[in-house]
Write an enzyme that holds these catalytic residues in place. Structure first.
Site, mmCIF file in Angstrom:
data_model
loop_
_atom_site.group_PDB
_atom_site.id
_atom_site.type_symbol
_atom_site.label_atom_id
_atom_site.label_comp_id
_atom_site.label_asym_id
_atom_site.label_seq_id
_atom_site.Cartn_x
_atom_site.Cartn_y
_atom_site.Cartn_z
ATOM 1 C CG HIS A 185 -1.948 -0.970 1.248
ATOM 2 N ND1 HIS A 185 -3.006 -0.913 0.383
ATOM 3 C CD2 HIS A 185 -2.122 -2.078 1.988
ATOM 4 C CE1 HIS A 185 -3.782 -1.940 0.596
ATOM 5 N NE2 HIS A 185 -3.274 -2.673 1.565
ATOM 6 N NE ARG A 292 -6.222 -1.038 -6.901
ATOM 7 C CZ ARG A 292 -5.145 -0.592 -7.562
ATOM 8 N NH1 ARG A 292 -4.992 0.686 -7.792
ATOM 9 N NH2 ARG A 292 -4.220 -1.436 -7.972
ATOM 10 C CD GLU A 427 -6.825 -9.512 -10.271
ATOM 11 O OE1 GLU A 427 -5.958 -8.765 -9.807
ATOM 12 O OE2 GLU A 427 -8.037 -9.396 -9.994
ATOM 13 C CG ASP A 451 -3.608 -9.734 -7.119
ATOM 14 O OD1 ASP A 451 -2.989 -10.076 -6.096
ATOM 15 O OD2 ASP A 451 -4.569 -8.939 -7.093
ATOM 16 C CB CYS A 498 -5.536 -1.705 -14.637
ATOM 17 S SG CYS A 498 -6.201 -3.262 -14.040
HETATM 18 C C1 PEP Z 1 -3.538 -5.998 -9.898
HETATM 19 O O1 PEP Z 1 -3.639 -7.034 -9.250
HETATM 20 O O2 PEP Z 1 -2.632 -5.773 -10.730
HETATM 21 C C2 PEP Z 1 -4.518 -4.918 -9.713
HETATM 22 C C3 PEP Z 1 -4.526 -3.847 -10.486
HETATM 23 O O3 PEP Z 1 -5.394 -5.051 -8.681
HETATM 24 P P1 PEP Z 1 -5.078 -4.719 -7.139
HETATM 25 O O4 PEP Z 1 -3.701 -4.090 -7.081
HETATM 26 O O5 PEP Z 1 -6.168 -3.810 -6.691
HETATM 27 O O6 PEP Z 1 -5.144 -6.082 -6.522
HETATM 28 MG MG MG Z 2 -5.465 -7.488 -8.168
#
Ligand code: PEP
Ligand code: MG
Length: 571
Positions: A185, A292, A427, A451, A498
């Site tokens: 984060h 998100r 992902e 992910d 993304c």
């Molecule tokens: C990802 O997994 O690349 C993604 C964009 O989702 P998050 O980071 O919210 O899990």
């Molecule tokens: Mg993700």
């Protein structure tokens, strides 16, 4: 002294260290009879400071994240005044000569224990609040700085979402953390805010003292502690050069995302709250590739109502009515626990009950979100995206529920848009393996590398001990991206990305060469990625991508992409 960590957010920061302390548990537990009055006075002074801090946090959170999120701090203020808590603290000091710290800790734990045992989910939630208040008071009693008051280079063991929410990003110029990886984060926040950061420095964080001068080299993941004059001069010069280059790139940020030979690549923004749209537009983002929606659900006792959600989604669509806006359905669970679901003890949360898995179980929660999305769909070019799809059945169930939501709205005569394009996040490696099957059922794919890397490399994205595996340039990951793209193109659908990789200018030639036509990223990267695209041609990108697919290691791929970037920079 030099400390090597993980390069989490690029740029150079030079400043003084300010540590965010975790509370120390080795405080005095009891005091002499003669000190009782003094301990009571310390408690009451700490309360006043806490009250003022909470007021500040409330204001800052309201400005950054909206009134609703700020209310939690108002509730904390009320609990701070709660007679049951105050009486328990004063009695422990009076009757048992407890120190103020011990009295606060005991009282908070006792009340939290009582609340946690109740049958009411709302009251159980209050248990976390009273513990938070206890920790805040103890931190103040121990003379530690509040996260809201930090300036300069923040050094912390880890920055929790609540810590980062409290930081004043106007005066914090860099981060150094002991824990965390490139996609934790705090790293994502640092990149979004354009603040240089080095994470995962481990034990070395203990040696950084308040007032030390440090250079944070967010490119190399290096921290220079109390550097010499020569190093300082060198880094100041590099920083000035970077600022000049950034100004030049920013001046061209509003141009269309396009290669030198006119191949269109949409450069979109990842956003977390509706207010991010202002920054996205200012940075030149051509739409949203990932909204998100978790923010709406966090720190809440109850699921947000359909009206509230409709309003939030509409606000984003209205901000760019002519652009493509991809809104992702709830991706809760894993490291994003939501209060209204209670705490679920899972041995492997990242492999557990999260995202679409959870939504297909809590179908009423999911349906409410889908109804709100369809209602908001009348405001612009909405695209709906499902996270963590691993099977065809998941996708079909989600689509069936979306159809059900549309039919309900039609039956009720509520205005909505029924034909919203639907896509999935790619992902989970399983989704790549069956991409040719899934593509038949979607309008688009968006690759989530954060992910995808975690699951492909079997490395927890939050664990710095395995950070060497957390690399989107690993050939395994690059090949999966290529495979997903082939399947999308063969199925006649567009594919974007993304995950964090999309915002890395080094990756842009590769991703364009592999056939991605949309890159969605933190808004700060938008001008840089556009600048890189303008220096490329599609044919050349394809040739490079073909060559890169034959390389054997992440190091080889990164090295080749660096050489390409250097070549492009000279144009
Ligand atoms: C990802 O997994 O690349 C993604 C964009 O989702 P998050 O980071 O919210 O899990
Ligand atoms: Mg993700």
């Amino acid at each position: 002294m030099k400390v090597q960590g993980i390069a989490a957010s690029p740029g150079i920061a030079i400043g003084e260290v300010m540590r965010l302390q975790k509370i120390k548990h080795e405080f005095r537990r009891s005091v002499a009879a003669g000190e009782v009055a003094q301990e009571k006075a310390r408690f009451s002074a700490a309360k006043e400071v806490a009250m003022a801090d909470l007021e500040e946090l409330k204001k800052r959170t309201a400005a950054n994240f909206g009134q609703e999120k700020a209310e939690v701090f108002g509730a904390h203020q009320m609990m701070l005044e709660d007679p049951m808590f105050n009486d328990a603290v004063l009695e422990a000091i009076d009757a048992r000569h407890a120190s103020a710290e011990a009295a606060v800790e005991e009282a908070a734990e006792a009340i939290a224990g009582m609340l946690a045992a109740l049958d009411d989910a709302y009251m159980r939630e209050r248990a976390a609040d009273i513990k938070d208040i206890g920790q805040r008071l103890i931190r103040i009693l121990q003379g530690s700085a509040e996260s809201a008051k930090l300036t300069g280079i923040v050094v912390a063991q880890d920055l929790l979402p609540s810590d980062t929410a409290a930081l004043d990003l106007e005066v914090v110029t860099g981060f150094i953390t002991a824990l965390g990886g490139k996609t934790s984060h705090s790293s994502i926040l640092a990149r979004a805010a354009g603040i240089p950061a080095v994470v995962g420095v481990g034990q070395a964080w203990e040696d950084l003292q308040n007032g030390d001068t440090v250079i944070v080299d967010g490119h190399a993941g290096l921290v220079l502690v109390n550097p010499g004059d020569g190093e300082l001069a060198e880094y100041r010069e590099r920083k000035a050069l970077e600022q000049a280059k950034a100004a030049e790139i920013a001046s061209a940020a509003k141009l269309e995302g396009m290669t030198a030979d006119g191949w269109r690549v949409e450069v979109a923004a990842n956003i977390g709250i509706p207010r991010d749209m202002e920054k996205a537009a200012a940075a030149g983002a051509e739409g949203v590739g990932l909204f998100r929606t978790e923010f709406l659900f966090q720190e809440r006792q109850a699921v947000p109502t359909e009206e509230e959600q409709t309003e939030a989604y509409s606000a984003v669509l209205r901000a760019m009515p002519d652009r493509k806006i991809v809104i992702r359905t709830l991706d809760a669970g894993g490291d994003k626990q939501l209060p209204f679901l209670g705490t679920l003890a899972e041995a492997n949360p990242a492999l557990g009950f999260r995202a679409i898995r959870l939504c297909l179980t809590y179908r009423d929660v999911f349906k409410t979100q889908l109804r709100a999305l369809l209602r908001a769909g009348t405001e612009g070019n909405l695209h709906i995206m499902f996270p963590m799809i691993a099977t065809l059945e998941e996708l079909l169930s989600a689509k069936a529920l979306l159809r059900e939501a549309a039919e309900e709205l039609a039956g009720e005569g509520v205005a909505h848009r029924a034909d919203v394009p639907v896509g999935i996040m790619v992902e989970v490696p399983a989704a790549v393996a069956i991409a040719d099957i899934l593509v038949q059922e979607v309008d688009f794919f968006s690759i989530g590398t954060n992910d995808l890397v975690q699951y492909t490399m079997a490395c927890d994205r939050m664990n710095e001990h395995v950070a060497y595996l957390n690399d989107y340039f690993h050939p395994a990951v690059v090949r999966l991206i290529a495979e997903a793209s082939r399947a999308a193109q063969a199925g006649g659908k567009w594919i974007g990305m993304c995950g964090e990789m999309a915002g890395d200018p080094l990756a842009a030639p590769l991703l364009v060469g592999l056939g991605l036509t949309e890159l969605s990223m933190n808004t700060r990267s938008v001008p840089q990625v556009k600048d890189c695209l303008r220096r490329l041609t599609l044919a050349q990108a394809k040739a490079w991508a073909g060559e890169i697919l034959t390389l054997r290691t992440a190091g080889e791929i990164k090295g080749r992409l660096e050489a390409i970037a250097a070549e492009l920079a000279g144009r």
